[in-house]
Design a protein around this motif. Structure first.
Motif, PDB file in Angstrom:
ATOM      1  N   GLY A   1       1.247  -9.794  -0.316  1.00 39.42           N
ATOM      2  CA  GLY A   1       2.379 -10.685  -0.084  1.00 39.42           C
ATOM      3  C   GLY A   1       3.583 -10.392  -0.947  1.00 39.42           C
ATOM      4  O   GLY A   1       4.634 -11.004  -0.746  1.00 39.42           O
ATOM      5  N   LYS A   2       3.484  -9.515  -1.913  1.00 37.01           N
ATOM      6  CA  LYS A   2       4.636  -9.194  -2.767  1.00 37.01           C
ATOM      7  C   LYS A   2       5.449  -8.108  -2.093  1.00 37.01           C
ATOM      8  O   LYS A   2       4.911  -7.104  -1.647  1.00 37.01           O
ATOM      9  N   LYS A   3       6.761  -8.316  -2.018  1.00 41.08           N
ATOM     10  CA  LYS A   3       7.629  -7.356  -1.331  1.00 41.08           C
ATOM     11  C   LYS A   3       7.885  -6.152  -2.220  1.00 41.08           C
ATOM     12  O   LYS A   3       8.009  -6.267  -3.432  1.00 41.08           O
ATOM     13  N   GLN A   4       8.025  -5.004  -1.584  1.00 43.27           N
ATOM     14  CA  GLN A   4       8.368  -3.783  -2.281  1.00 43.27           C
ATOM     15  C   GLN A   4       9.853  -3.789  -2.620  1.00 43.27           C
ATOM     16  O   GLN A   4      10.667  -4.313  -1.852  1.00 43.27           O
ATOM     17  N   ALA A   5      10.236  -3.202  -3.738  1.00 42.03           N
ATOM     18  CA  ALA A   5      11.643  -3.123  -4.089  1.00 42.03           C
ATOM     19  C   ALA A   5      12.337  -2.129  -3.150  1.00 42.03           C
ATOM     20  O   ALA A   5      11.843  -1.035  -2.909  1.00 42.03           O
ATOM     21  N   THR A   6      13.488  -2.544  -2.623  1.00 40.43           N
ATOM     22  CA  THR A   6      14.230  -1.661  -1.706  1.00 40.43           C
ATOM     23  C   THR A   6      15.260  -0.883  -2.487  1.00 40.43           C
ATOM     24  O   THR A   6      15.802  -1.353  -3.474  1.00 40.43           O
TER      25      THR A   6
END
Length: 125
Positions: free
Chosen positions: A119-124
Motif C-alpha cells: 500500500g505504500k506508493k513508490q516515489a516518482t
C-alpha cells in the motif's frame, strides 16, 4: 606452514601479522606474544624454528582465549542476554542494532534487505 590454535598461519608474512589470522589475537596481543617468546618484529613465519612455533603455541594456550573457546564465550554471553530478556537481549533476538544506532534510515546490515510495504506508493521521478 605453521599451524597455531587450529589456524594455518601464512608463511610469507611477518610473525606479528600472521598471528592476527587467529580469532582473538589482534595487533596488541600479537606484539605481546612476540616479546614474551623473544622473536624480533621483522622475522617472517617461514624463518621460525620448530621450537619457536612450539613456544608461541604454548604461550597462546596458556595466556589467551582464542578461536573456538572465544566464539563459544561470546555466543553464551549473547544467549544469556536473550534469556534475561533485557533490552540488549531483545535487540539481539529481533536482529536489530544493539548499541543505540538509529534504524529509521540505516541498519541495513542487521535488518537485511529492505522489504516493500503493501500500500505504500513508490516515489516518482
Amino acid at each position: 606452514m605453521a599451524r597455531i590454535a587450529g589456524v594455518n598461519i601464512p608463511t610469507q608474512k611477518r610473525v606479528i601479522i600472521g598471528l592476527q589470522y587467529i580469532h582473538g589475537i589482534g595487533e596488541k596481543f600479537a606484539g605481546e606474544i612476540c616479546s614474551k617468546v623473544g622473536i624480533p618484529a621483522e622475522r617472517r613465519v617461514n624463518a621460525l624454528t620448530d621450537a619457536e612455533v612450539l613456544q608461541i603455541r604454548e604461550t597462546i594456550d596458556r595466556d589467551y582465549v582464542v578461536e573456538g573457546d572465544l566464539r563459544r564465550d561470546v555466543a553464551m554471553n549473547i544467549k544469556r542476554l536473550m534469556d534475561l530478556g533485557c533490552y540488549r537481549g531483545l535487540r539481539h533476538r529481533r536482529g536489530l542494532p544493539v548499541r543505540g544506532q538509529r534504524t529509521h534510515t540505516n541498519a541495513r546490515t542487521r535488518k537485511g534487505k529492505a522489504r516493500p510495504i503493501a500500500g505504500k506508493k513508490q516515489a516518482t521521478k
